[in-house]
Structures are given as C-alpha cells and as structure tokens.
Motif scaffolding. Structure first.
Motif, PDB file in Angstrom:
ATOM      1  N   ALA A 175       0.830  -1.248   0.023  1.00 15.34           N
ATOM      2  CA  ALA A 175      -0.061  -0.074   0.012  1.00 15.34           C
ATOM      3  C   ALA A 175       0.978   1.243   0.019  1.00 15.34           C
ATOM      4  CB  ALA A 175      -1.012   0.014   1.189  1.00 15.34           C
ATOM      5  N   ALA A 176       2.130   1.156  -0.316  1.00 16.10           N
ATOM      6  CA  ALA A 176       2.806   2.217  -0.701  1.00 16.10           C
ATOM      7  C   ALA A 176       2.772   3.309  -1.645  1.00 16.10           C
ATOM      8  CB  ALA A 176       4.430   1.799  -0.315  1.00 16.10           C
ATOM      9  N   GLY A 177       2.133   2.302  -2.760  1.00 17.64           N
ATOM     10  CA  GLY A 177       1.734   3.350  -3.788  1.00 17.64           C
ATOM     11  C   GLY A 177       2.596   3.018  -4.936  1.00 17.64           C
ATOM     12  N   LYS A 178       3.304   1.896  -5.028  1.00 20.65           N
ATOM     13  CA  LYS A 178       3.870   1.292  -6.264  1.00 20.65           C
ATOM     14  C   LYS A 178       3.037   1.209  -7.406  1.00 20.65           C
ATOM     15  CE  LYS A 178       5.153  -2.236  -4.003  1.00 20.65           C
ATOM     16  NZ  LYS A 178       4.304  -1.926  -2.937  1.00 20.65           N
ATOM     17  N   GLY A 179       1.900   0.411  -7.347  1.00 24.37           N
ATOM     18  CA  GLY A 179       0.892   0.183  -8.478  1.00 24.37           C
ATOM     19  C   GLY A 179       0.479   1.536  -9.060  1.00 24.37           C
ATOM     20  N   SER A 180      -0.125   2.413  -8.185  1.00 28.03           N
ATOM     21  CA  SER A 180      -0.574   3.605  -8.970  1.00 28.03           C
ATOM     22  C   SER A 180       0.586   4.288  -9.651  1.00 28.03           C
ATOM     23  CB  SER A 180      -1.384   4.581  -7.699  1.00 28.03           C
ATOM     24  OG  SER A 180      -0.364   4.776  -6.582  1.00 28.03           O
ATOM     25  N   THR A 181       1.671   4.400  -9.205  1.00 25.80           N
ATOM     26  CA  THR A 181       3.039   5.135  -9.603  1.00 25.80           C
ATOM     27  C   THR A 181       3.105   4.411 -11.021  1.00 25.80           C
ATOM     28  OG1 THR A 181       3.746   5.665  -7.757  1.00 25.80           O
ATOM     29  CG2 THR A 181       5.262   5.838  -9.587  1.00 25.80           C
ATOM     30  N   ILE A 182       3.230   3.206 -11.151  1.00 22.19           N
ATOM     31  CA  ILE A 182       3.442   2.402 -12.302  1.00 22.19           C
ATOM     32  C   ILE A 182       2.292   2.981 -13.432  1.00 22.19           C
ATOM     33  CG2 ILE A 182       3.467   0.048 -13.533  1.00 22.19           C
ATOM     34  CD1 ILE A 182       4.803  -1.092 -10.796  1.00 22.19           C
ATOM     35  N   LYS A 183       1.159   2.946 -12.932  1.00 22.41           N
ATOM     36  CA  LYS A 183       0.089   3.181 -13.795  1.00 22.41           C
ATOM     37  C   LYS A 183       0.147   4.484 -14.427  1.00 22.41           C
ATOM     38  CE  LYS A 183      -4.101   2.049 -12.211  1.00 22.41           C
ATOM     39  NZ  LYS A 183      -5.291   1.785 -11.427  1.00 22.41           N
ATOM     40  N   ARG A 184       0.594   5.415 -13.527  1.00 21.65           N
ATOM     41  CA  ARG A 184       0.973   7.013 -14.152  1.00 21.65           C
ATOM     42  C   ARG A 184       2.112   6.919 -15.098  1.00 21.65           C
ATOM     43  NH1 ARG A 184      -3.084   6.105 -10.518  1.00 21.65           N
ATOM     44  NH2 ARG A 184      -4.163   7.947 -10.118  1.00 21.65           N
ATOM     45  N   VAL A 185       2.956   6.007 -14.775  1.00 19.48           N
ATOM     46  CA  VAL A 185       4.228   5.995 -15.793  1.00 19.48           C
ATOM     47  C   VAL A 185       3.911   5.612 -17.117  1.00 19.48           C
ATOM     48  CG1 VAL A 185       6.488   4.765 -16.124  1.00 19.48           C
ATOM     49  CG2 VAL A 185       6.184   5.672 -13.898  1.00 19.48           C
ATOM     50  N   THR A 186       2.976   4.367 -17.051  1.00 18.18           N
ATOM     51  CA  THR A 186       2.843   3.811 -18.490  1.00 18.18           C
ATOM     52  C   THR A 186       1.565   4.198 -19.068  1.00 18.18           C
ATOM     53  OG1 THR A 186       1.452   2.015 -17.164  1.00 18.18           O
ATOM     54  CG2 THR A 186       3.582   1.889 -17.630  1.00 18.18           C
ATOM     55  N   GLU A 187       0.787   5.205 -18.370  1.00 17.56           N
ATOM     56  CA  GLU A 187      -0.566   5.640 -19.019  1.00 17.56           C
ATOM     57  C   GLU A 187      -0.461   6.093 -20.384  1.00 17.56           C
ATOM     58  OE1 GLU A 187      -4.241   8.686 -17.566  1.00 17.56           O
ATOM     59  OE2 GLU A 187      -2.295   8.720 -16.606  1.00 17.56           O
ATOM     60  N   PHE A 188       0.560   6.767 -20.807  1.00 15.75           N
ATOM     61  CA  PHE A 188       0.604   7.095 -22.401  1.00 15.75           C
ATOM     62  C   PHE A 188       1.461   6.240 -23.340  1.00 15.75           C
ATOM     63  CE2 PHE A 188      -1.316  10.678 -20.057  1.00 15.75           C
ATOM     64  CZ  PHE A 188      -2.571  10.768 -20.707  1.00 15.75           C
ATOM     65  N   LEU A 189       2.271   5.285 -22.763  1.00 13.18           N
ATOM     66  CA  LEU A 189       3.351   4.716 -23.286  1.00 13.18           C
ATOM     67  C   LEU A 189       2.792   3.451 -24.047  1.00 13.18           C
ATOM     68  CD1 LEU A 189       6.077   4.712 -20.769  1.00 13.18           C
ATOM     69  CD2 LEU A 189       5.611   6.367 -22.298  1.00 13.18           C
ATOM     70  N   ASN A 190       3.604   3.210 -25.085  1.00 13.44           N
ATOM     71  CA  ASN A 190       3.238   1.885 -26.194  1.00 13.44           C
ATOM     72  C   ASN A 190       3.467   0.680 -25.256  1.00 13.44           C
ATOM     73  OD1 ASN A 190       3.047   0.118 -28.160  1.00 13.44           O
ATOM     74  ND2 ASN A 190       4.163   1.262 -29.620  1.00 13.44           N
TER      75      ASN A 190
ATOM     76  N   ALA B 152      24.158   0.003  -8.923  1.00 13.86           N
ATOM     77  CA  ALA B 152      22.623   0.145  -8.914  1.00 13.86           C
ATOM     78  C   ALA B 152      22.282   0.336  -7.462  1.00 13.86           C
ATOM     79  CB  ALA B 152      22.070  -1.312  -9.316  1.00 13.86           C
ATOM     80  N   PRO B 153      22.209   1.918  -7.278  1.00 15.29           N
ATOM     81  CA  PRO B 153      21.914   2.354  -5.824  1.00 15.29           C
ATOM     82  C   PRO B 153      20.314   2.072  -5.730  1.00 15.29           C
ATOM     83  CG  PRO B 153      22.213   3.982  -7.201  1.00 15.29           C
ATOM     84  CD  PRO B 153      22.557   3.012  -7.972  1.00 15.29           C
ATOM     85  N   TRP B 154      19.792   2.141  -4.316  1.00 16.14           N
ATOM     86  CA  TRP B 154      18.504   2.371  -4.072  1.00 16.14           C
ATOM     87  C   TRP B 154      17.951   3.841  -4.135  1.00 16.14           C
ATOM     88  CZ3 TRP B 154      14.651  -1.234  -4.346  1.00 16.14           C
ATOM     89  CH2 TRP B 154      14.980  -2.489  -4.268  1.00 16.14           C
ATOM     90  N   TYR B 155      16.999   3.970  -4.469  1.00 16.74           N
ATOM     91  CA  TYR B 155      16.479   5.430  -4.608  1.00 16.74           C
ATOM     92  C   TYR B 155      15.165   5.319  -3.436  1.00 16.74           C
ATOM     93  CZ  TYR B 155      19.717   6.488  -8.075  1.00 16.74           C
ATOM     94  OH  TYR B 155      20.899   6.460  -9.066  1.00 16.74           O
ATOM     95  N   VAL B 156      15.022   6.080  -2.527  1.00 12.76           N
ATOM     96  CA  VAL B 156      13.899   6.068  -1.691  1.00 12.76           C
ATOM     97  C   VAL B 156      12.736   7.091  -2.103  1.00 12.76           C
ATOM     98  CG1 VAL B 156      12.924   5.985   0.738  1.00 12.76           C
ATOM     99  CG2 VAL B 156      15.207   4.971   0.365  1.00 12.76           C
ATOM    100  N   VAL B 157      11.733   6.730  -2.134  1.00  9.23           N
ATOM    101  CA  VAL B 157      10.429   7.339  -2.491  1.00  9.23           C
ATOM    102  C   VAL B 157       9.638   7.459  -1.458  1.00  9.23           C
ATOM    103  CG1 VAL B 157       8.571   8.100  -4.146  1.00  9.23           C
ATOM    104  CG2 VAL B 157      10.769   6.796  -4.966  1.00  9.23           C
ATOM    105  N   GLU B 158       9.619   8.918  -0.773  1.00  9.97           N
ATOM    106  CA  GLU B 158       8.475   8.950   0.567  1.00  9.97           C
ATOM    107  C   GLU B 158       7.297   9.223   0.006  1.00  9.97           C
ATOM    108  OE1 GLU B 158       9.428   8.756   3.615  1.00  9.97           O
ATOM    109  OE2 GLU B 158      11.620   8.755   3.313  1.00  9.97           O
ATOM    110  N   SER B 159       6.449   8.394   0.230  1.00 10.01           N
ATOM    111  CA  SER B 159       5.073   8.221  -0.346  1.00 10.01           C
ATOM    112  C   SER B 159       3.865   8.462   0.716  1.00 10.01           C
ATOM    113  CB  SER B 159       5.026   6.945  -1.051  1.00 10.01           C
ATOM    114  OG  SER B 159       4.982   5.847  -0.283  1.00 10.01           O
ATOM    115  N   GLU B 160       4.197   9.196   1.799  1.00 12.09           N
ATOM    116  CA  GLU B 160       2.990   9.565   2.529  1.00 12.09           C
ATOM    117  C   GLU B 160       1.866  10.226   1.850  1.00 12.09           C
ATOM    118  OE1 GLU B 160       2.746   8.940   6.734  1.00 12.09           O
ATOM    119  OE2 GLU B 160       3.776   7.499   5.338  1.00 12.09           O
ATOM    120  N   ASP B 161       2.592  11.109   0.842  1.00 12.01           N
ATOM    121  CA  ASP B 161       1.502  11.836  -0.321  1.00 12.01           C
ATOM    122  C   ASP B 161       1.871  11.143  -1.539  1.00 12.01           C
ATOM    123  OD1 ASP B 161       0.214  13.231  -2.184  1.00 12.01           O
ATOM    124  OD2 ASP B 161       1.344  15.387  -1.436  1.00 12.01           O
TER     125      ASP B 161
END
Length: 275
Positions: free
Chosen positions: A54-69, A209-218
C-alpha cells in the motif's frame, strides 16, 4: 529502521490537485519522449518498484505507463513460482522478462521478494537468503556492465498511513481485490519487514545500482518525484520524428456497407441512460 523513525510525525501536506495534475501531464509527455529515445537508440531500461504494501507502487506504475506504447514499455508482475521454477536458479525466471533493445520493463516487485516477504514469512531457507544477498549485487552489476539502465525505487510509507490505506481498500468494493491475507500480515510484522529492508539495503545498495527511496505519505508527491527522478537519470533526448500528414481520401469505388440488421450488434446500453 526502527518503528518510531518510520512513523509519520504529523499529517503530511498533500500537493494541490491542480498543481499535481499539471506537473504529472508534463512529466508524462517527457516519458513519451524517453520512450521514443529508447526505441530509436535500442536502449534497455529496467525499473524496479519495491516497498511496503500500500505504499503506492501500483498507482505510480499506472501513471508511468499511461501514455506509453505497451509494445515498448511493459509491466512485469510475477505470481508465486511454480514447483518447477522453485528448482531453478532463483534469478532465472526474472531473466526471461528482461528487455531487449528498444524496450522498457517495469517490475512491480522483483527478485527482491526473496529479501522481503520470503525472508519475513520464512518462505526461503537461511542459506537461500544469504545466497541471494551475495548474488544480487553480482547479478545487477552484470546487467549494468552489459548496458542495461537499471533503476531501483523503494516506496516508503509510515505504519499509520499504511493502515489507513488498508482500511480504505477494505471498505471499497472496487479496491478490495488489492488486499490479501499476506498484506494484512504485514501490519503485525511491521518491524520484521523494517529489519529485512535495512539488511537488504546494506547488501544491495551498490554504486552501480543504488536504491532510491521515494517518500510516499503523499501519493501525488511520490508519483511526480519518482517520474522526475527517472527522467533526470536517463540521458535521453527528444527524437525528431518525420512530419506526418493525413492523405486525401480517394473517391468511392462503389462499396456499400453491409446492412446493420445482418450483423449481431452490441446492445445500445448507453441509450438507456438518463441524465
């Protein structure tokens, strides 16, 4: 990371909706440019999405791919391994989903399942876990050395916010499918997952290949922050496409459409609606 440190100390101020939507569409336009660059240059891009339930991974992926082929950018979300796959080298079933030239692959969870849920829920042995921590950096260095652009994002959310999102899913019949007994188990095992994540970072947060932390309270901020970062770390440029123009429609050669009553039509449900 301790439970107290990962808690949100106060209510997070959300990015205003209009501002978010304006910036999101701008970033999505840049993603389309990135996609064309990947296709023309024959680049290979792998983006790993990991983090709390529930950290928001799925909804972010959806926005990334929304207009992609989807022929260029595809999502990989693998189910539990089969009996045969359990006898393979652990990374084997992920390798077959890696991109060829001109492709972007987004892993909605990845080989890091072994360092997270498998570790916490005892789905793997201590030996398998230790072997993973040793082999994962080697595996990723091989990908990077071969020219793959690998980006790894960890979506971080507090226990309070995670519980709120779980409760909303539980009460929303349109989103209840997102909840599983395994998700709910993560509430009781919050600190176990925190320790597993910390140990995973120690072994796999490597320069190549570092990890990048995404704060996802918002969630709004998380989406635009992640997309903006991805765009900033890939050396893409806008590919000049040849100009296109609609050709003139040729004159009719006498074709007549088959009468509609000779075909099976979808019922006009829209006509039954009332304002």
């Amino acid at each position: 990371m301790s439970r107290d440190k990962e808690k949100s100390p106060q209510k997070v101020k959300r990015v205003p909706k209009k501002l978010y939507e304006r910036e999101l569409i701008r970033l999505q336009a840049e993603l389309v440019k990135l996609q064309e660059w990947v296709r023309v240059e024959g680049a290979r891009v792998v983006v790993v999405f990991e983090g709390r339930d529930a950290a928001g991974k799925g909804s972010t992926i959806k926005r990334v791919t929304e207009f992609l082929n989807p022929r260029v950018a595809r999502i990989v979300a693998l189910p539990a391994p089969t009996e045969r796959q359990r006898t393979q080298w652990y990374f084997q079933r992920y390798i077959e989903h890696l991109p060829a030239a001109g492709e972007i692959v987004l892993f909605d969870r990845s080989w890091y399942n072994r360092a997270g849920v498998e570790r916490v829920m005892n789905f793997c042995t201590n030996q398998e876990y230790s072997r993973f921590l040793h082999q994962s950096p080697i595996f990723e260095r091989l990908l990077v050395e071969d020219g793959v652009l690998l980006r790894k994002y960890w979506f971080s959310v507090s226990d309070n916010e995670q519980e709120n999102r779980f409760r909303k899913r539980l009460e929303d019949p349109m989103r209840r499918w997102k909840l599983s007994p395994m998700d709910l188990e993560s509430i009781a095992r919050w600190e176990d997952y925190s320790r597993a994540k910390d140990e995973m970072f120690v072994h796999t947060d490597i320069p190549e290949a570092p990890w990048y932390v995404v704060e996802s309270e918002d969630k709004r901020a998380a989406r635009i922050n992640m997309i903006a970062h991805l765009l900033a770390t890939v050396p893409y440029f806008e590919v000049q496409r040849p100009p296109l123009a609609l050709p003139p429609r040729p004159p009719s050669k006498g074709y007549e459409r088959t009468p509609r009553d000779m075909q099976t039509q979808v019922p006009d449900h829209a006509a039954q609606l009332s304002g």
